[in-house]
Scaffold this active site. Sequence first.
Site, PDB file in Angstrom:
ATOM      1  N   LYS A  58       0.856 -12.485  21.118  1.00 39.87           N
ATOM      2  CA  LYS A  58      -0.037 -13.194  22.038  1.00 39.87           C
ATOM      3  C   LYS A  58      -0.341 -14.628  21.575  1.00 39.87           C
ATOM      4  CE  LYS A  58      -2.560 -12.531  25.734  1.00 39.87           C
ATOM      5  NZ  LYS A  58      -2.145 -11.723  26.880  1.00 39.87           N
ATOM      6  N   CYS A  93       0.826  -1.208   0.000  1.00 41.11           N
ATOM      7  CA  CYS A  93       0.000   0.000   0.000  1.00 41.11           C
ATOM      8  C   CYS A  93       0.869   1.271   0.000  1.00 41.11           C
ATOM      9  CB  CYS A  93      -0.989  -0.031   1.163  1.00 41.11           C
ATOM     10  SG  CYS A  93      -2.325   1.158   0.926  1.00 41.11           S
TER      11      CYS A  93
END
Length: 509
Positions: free
Chosen positions: A365, A81
């Site tokens: 996590k 992008c």
Amino acid sequence: MQETVIILDFGGQYNQLIARRVRECNVYCEVKNYKTPIEEIKKIAPQGIIFTGGPNSVYLEDSPHIDKEIFTLGVPVLGICYGCQLMAYTLGGEVSAAQTREYGKTSTKFDNDSPIFKDLPENGITWMSHTDHISKLPESFISVAHSDNCPVAAMQNTEKKLYGIQFHPEVMHTENGVEMLRNFLYNVCECSGDWSMSNYAKTAIREIREKVGEGKVLLALSGGVDSSVLAALLSKAVGSKLTCIFVDHGLMRKNEGDEVEQAFADWDINFVRVNAKDKFLAKLAGVDDPETKRKIIGEEFIRVFEAEAKKIGTVDFLAQGTIYPDVIESGAGDAAVIKSHHNVGGLPDYVDFKEIIEPLRLLFKDEVRQLGSELGLAEYLIRRQPFPGPGLAIRIIGDITEEKISLLQDADFIFREEIANAGLDRDIHQYFAVLTSMRSVGVMGDSRTYDYTLALRGVTTTDFMTADFARIPYDVLAKISNRIVNEVAHINRIVYDITTKPPSTIEWE
Ligand code: XMP
């Protein structure tokens, strides 16, 4: 030496997602600020570099830019992008505002001769989110994907190993997006894929053992995922040289204190549980301001921990469950503090120790969870949903009493039990009950009641920074409501929180 890919962050909202995807492809990567000096990058000797997206326009002076030299290192670069536009702009191409802004799912056609799209379908859906586009390619680049509105949806210079993608391969809406990243990592960067949790566990255990030697290690165990996995890792590495202090402030969920103690009963560690409920409640008596509650609990936690730690004497190492999202320095700068989060981050000043060790600081996590499984930690500890440090204190609106804690524990327990019974516990990322201190009139049997309103909160989220309320089926909500008002005295009304974050937060205080 571990193969490493560097992700340079230009302030895009998906920077961590890109990193997680790369690691899912078994390649270790680190997110760095785009201002990271080129010398530092050279020292790391990365297998590849990825530029993230970002909210700016490359042709504006204040936008993040990059030194051309990065394209001459011989290291493959993939721009995504904004990163793609930046590559084009920096190498002499042109970027301008597109006539039609592309946002959302976009039908895209790929050139399968490109190493990035090799062995993938010729047509597919991509996730676009841009107003600018590449209006002229830099020299020696060719376009290798396009959509109706975007002639350069991807570009490449194979000789220099430079690639750019206008869409977001990291988001799940892009079909085969992860495969495209994998192609970049394996076909272009020639990675071998040496990042795995079993490797990580072995290396971490060895390194901790070497570092700790005969020293003593202290850990504040909360029963949350990070500190539990850390306890397991340290236990495997140094066994009884580890002491875990678990401060039970009496504001845990129903039975939780006992569960945490039980979970570590068979591990070779020194486990100290401090039952400090009375101390905490005494300090909190009559306090109803959320921030004051948080501060009191944070401070009291430190005090209790400190008193316990003193009994052990000087420790050599204080272990902390810091994880990677806490250490990434975002390319976009600092965000505003909405709530003063309480976790063990504040301890170092107060405890006598020589050095901090943070063995999880490189992990996301989900990787911490994988590591927990790898180490054989109880599944329910690994899958545990986040629970705030101040516990139920910030789920009881207004002042806290023993009676309110007990009401809330019982109601919350029923809520969680029924969510699990309905098989929704994996889909709803965090769910809990809140005891509002509002009371209202009800009728039970033939009598009037004037009791508490309980709020239920359930959210779906990827990062807890934004969240949507979970669409719990009405019949499940009905059963929960029915059970709670029947089984928990002094609750006569139940409401379901249907706000998103933002503008709300997940917790109520
Ligand atoms: P909010 O309420 O800010 O919560 O939307 C975002 C996530 O953070 C958790 N949370 C905390 N975690 N100490 C923690 O360790 C805290 O003081 C704290 N406050 C909120 C919350 O449960 C949610 O997952």
